[in-house]
Design a protein around this motif. Structure first.
Motif, short mmCIF file in Angstrom:
data_model
loop_
_atom_site.label_atom_id
_atom_site.label_comp_id
_atom_site.label_asym_id
_atom_site.label_seq_id
_atom_site.Cartn_x
_atom_site.Cartn_y
_atom_site.Cartn_z
N LYS A 250 0.81 -1.33 0.12
CA LYS A 250 -0.04 0.06 0.06
C LYS A 250 0.95 1.27 -0.15
O LYS A 250 0.45 2.29 -0.26
CB LYS A 250 -0.89 0.17 1.16
N VAL A 251 2.20 1.19 0.28
CA VAL A 251 3.00 2.13 0.47
C VAL A 251 3.26 2.50 -0.89
O VAL A 251 3.33 3.74 -1.46
CB VAL A 251 4.24 2.06 1.26
N GLY A 252 3.50 1.61 -1.99
CA GLY A 252 3.81 1.80 -3.16
C GLY A 252 2.57 2.23 -3.90
O GLY A 252 3.01 3.31 -4.54
N LEU A 253 1.51 1.86 -3.70
CA LEU A 253 0.34 2.44 -4.34
C LEU A 253 -0.06 3.74 -3.76
O LEU A 253 -0.56 4.73 -4.54
CB LEU A 253 -0.81 1.73 -4.00
N TYR A 254 0.39 4.02 -2.65
CA TYR A 254 0.04 5.41 -2.08
C TYR A 254 1.03 6.30 -2.78
O TYR A 254 0.65 7.51 -3.37
CB TYR A 254 0.52 5.52 -0.79
N ALA A 255 2.15 5.85 -3.13
CA ALA A 255 3.14 6.77 -3.86
C ALA A 255 2.73 7.05 -5.30
O ALA A 255 2.80 8.02 -5.87
CB ALA A 255 4.64 6.36 -3.94
N VAL A 256 2.30 5.89 -5.93
CA VAL A 256 1.53 6.19 -7.37
C VAL A 256 0.53 7.47 -6.94
O VAL A 256 0.30 8.00 -8.01
CB VAL A 256 0.90 4.82 -7.92
N ILE A 257 -0.31 7.19 -6.36
CA ILE A 257 -1.48 8.12 -6.11
C ILE A 257 -0.94 9.42 -6.07
O ILE A 257 -1.47 10.61 -6.44
CB ILE A 257 -2.34 7.84 -4.78
N ARG A 258 -0.08 9.63 -4.75
CA ARG A 258 0.32 11.13 -4.42
C ARG A 258 1.04 11.76 -5.61
O ARG A 258 0.98 12.70 -5.85
CB ARG A 258 1.40 10.87 -3.39
#
Length: 500
Positions: A250-258
């Protein structure tokens, strides 16, 4: 400035440092320090979530150097949500670990605190280079936690994990360096302004740097085809570590979103939404491959590992549709999948401890000591993670399916999500029937049962029905978060300092 913004970073930093300084302290003392720090993150993250729910972006300038010249932390609804999700998951993982898993080495609790330092910092930073720094902190801690307790399987999985993430870190630095060389800044809000104003000659290089970042985040988020490290790594780790690792993708996906809603969002001119068309097929393929992998696996831990990949594909689909409704659905599903998958990893270990040498292998084995209780917990978690009513997974998937805006999206999304759900039901049904029904009349001689571990499992899995009970306020918060993410003007005000 709101000094509470930096506390989720300082608290695990000081606790981890103290645990290293007091490395000769008894295990009981280490547990007290670690648990006090981890438990303190719960009310702190809830308080920050209430602060963020006002709609104000809280900007914390370290050293009082205002953006874009200084390092800033930014608290918005998304960052606050991720802090709460992490705090809840870490609390139950730590409660499980203190029942004996932390005794396999001397520094488990210090590593746990540094892992939380890196995760919380990644969610709060408003600077691209410091996103890299916090990534490295959490990765260094995760390297050690993955091989904690030793053994050839853990060392092998750990080596693959380390090598792949070293390559990803190198690519991250290349991408960050390229952006800095072209635009002269690494503040994400300032980068959004500079990318929008970039001339045509520089846009291809900026786009190349953006795609490098997508590869890095795709590897950390286990997006197809960069997912292959995850099942073996998660299956090899100890149960509390695997549960905590449920937040890592989810940290990687958070970075994609951000990064791709702010830096390459609607204000980015010719580079606006440059990865949206790529994210959609990646999401569908990741979801399909995750479901197929879960069906093919022959151990419970690996089945759960592929369920994490399914959750990655589902979340990425919501990000790819890129509407307020789809982002809200993705965030709801993110919370659900993190807690339920974390609880499943803990439950798998409880079951494995009662099956002797068979552990989590899906073969007929000895009778469990609490077959009715553990079977009920597995049944509830399986229904939830497969997306069936009445638990939280059903609500998340329903919100996502309803968010499909065009006929083409519906034509692809509905069958892929529903067929993947059916495949997960089959995979989990096979696993459950093997573990809880096809058993010998007697228990294993070395079967181990611990009510402290079972209570930690119950506590974490209980959040699935709680999400259903609190569905309306949770959904309203997710919708407000999605709308805030897509309204870039307050974020762009960060470069002028102060709160937006």
């Amino acid at each position: 400035m709101n000094h509470g913004v930096i506390l989720p970073i300082l608290l695990p930093l000081f606790a981890g440092s103290l645990l290293l300084i007091l490395s000769r302290l008894s295990m009981t003392g280490k547990r007290w320090i670690s648990m006090c720090s981890t438990l303190a993150l719960l009310p702190l993250s809830v308080w920050l979530l209430l602060q963020a729910d006002t709609g104000v972006l809280h900007v914390y300038a370290l050293g009082n150097w205002q953006a874009p010249f200084g390092i800033v932390l930014v608290l918005d609804r998304l960052a606050a949500l991720m802090l709460v999700v992490t705090a809840v998951l870490a609390t139950f993982a730590a409660l499980y670990a203190i029942r004996g898993d932390d005794e396999r080495g001397p520094n488990f609790h210090a590593l746990l605190q540094f892992q939380l330092l890196g995760i919380n910092g990644a969610f709060l930073t408003g600077d691209l280079f410091n996103l890299f720094v916090f990534f490295e902190i959490l990765l260094i801690a995760s390297y050690s936690l993955l091989v904690y307790g030793g053994g050839p399987k853990r060392v092998k999985a750990g080596m693959h994990y380390v090598v792949l993430n070293l390559v990803a870190s190198s690519l991250f630095l290349i991408g960050v360096g390229t952006l800095y060389g072209l635009l002269g800044t690494l503040n994400m809000a300032d980068l959004a302004v500079k990318i929008a104003a970039a001339d045509v000659e520089r846009q291809p290089l900026i786009a190349a740097a953006g795609y490098l970042l997508l590869i890095v985040f795709g590897l950390k988020g286990a997006i197809l085809p960069l997912y292959f490290w995850l099942p073996s790594a998660y299956a090899s780790a100890t149960a509390p570590v695997a549960a905590l690792f449920a937040i890592m993708t989810k940290v990687g996906l958070y970075a994609v979103i951000r990064v791709f809603t702010l830096m390459f969002g609607s204000e980015a001119g010719g580079l606006a939404h440059m990865v949206d068309e790529l994210l959609w097929p990646l999401a569908m393929l990741t979801l399909a491959v995750g479901a197929a992998g879960a069906l093919a696996m022959r151990s419970l831990e690996r089945v759960i590992g592929y369920l994490v990949i399914v959750s990655v594909g589902t979340l990425l689909a919501g990000v790819a549709i890129a509407t307020p409704e789809s982002l809200a659905a993705a965030l709801f599903y993110l919370v659900h999948s993190t807690w339920v998958c974390g609880g499943l990893f803990l439950l798998a270990d409880v079951v494995a401890r009662q099956r002797g040498e068979l552990r989590g292998r899906l073969r007929e084995g000895p009778r469990l000591l609490q077959p009715l209780l553990l079977g009920s917990l597995f049944f509830m978690a399986a229904i939830s993670v497969a997306g069936l009513p009445p638990f939280s997974g059903f609500l998340g998937k329903l919100m996502l399916l309803r968010s499909a805006q065009t006929g083409e999206q519906m034509l692809v999304l509905w069958p892929v999500v529903l067929i993947a759900g059916l495949v997960m039901v089959i995979a989990l049904g096979r696993a459950g029937s093997t573990l809880f029904w096809r058993s010998a009349p007697e228990s294993a001689a070395d079967a181990e049962s611990d009510w402290g571990r079972i209570l930690a499992v119950i506590g974490l899995l209980a959040f699935s029905p709680l999400l259903v009970v609190a569905a309306q306020p949770v959904q309203e918060y997710m919708q407000a978060t999605a709308q805030q993410l897509l309204n870039l003007q307050p974020y762009l005000q960060i470069v002028r300092g102060g709160e937006a």
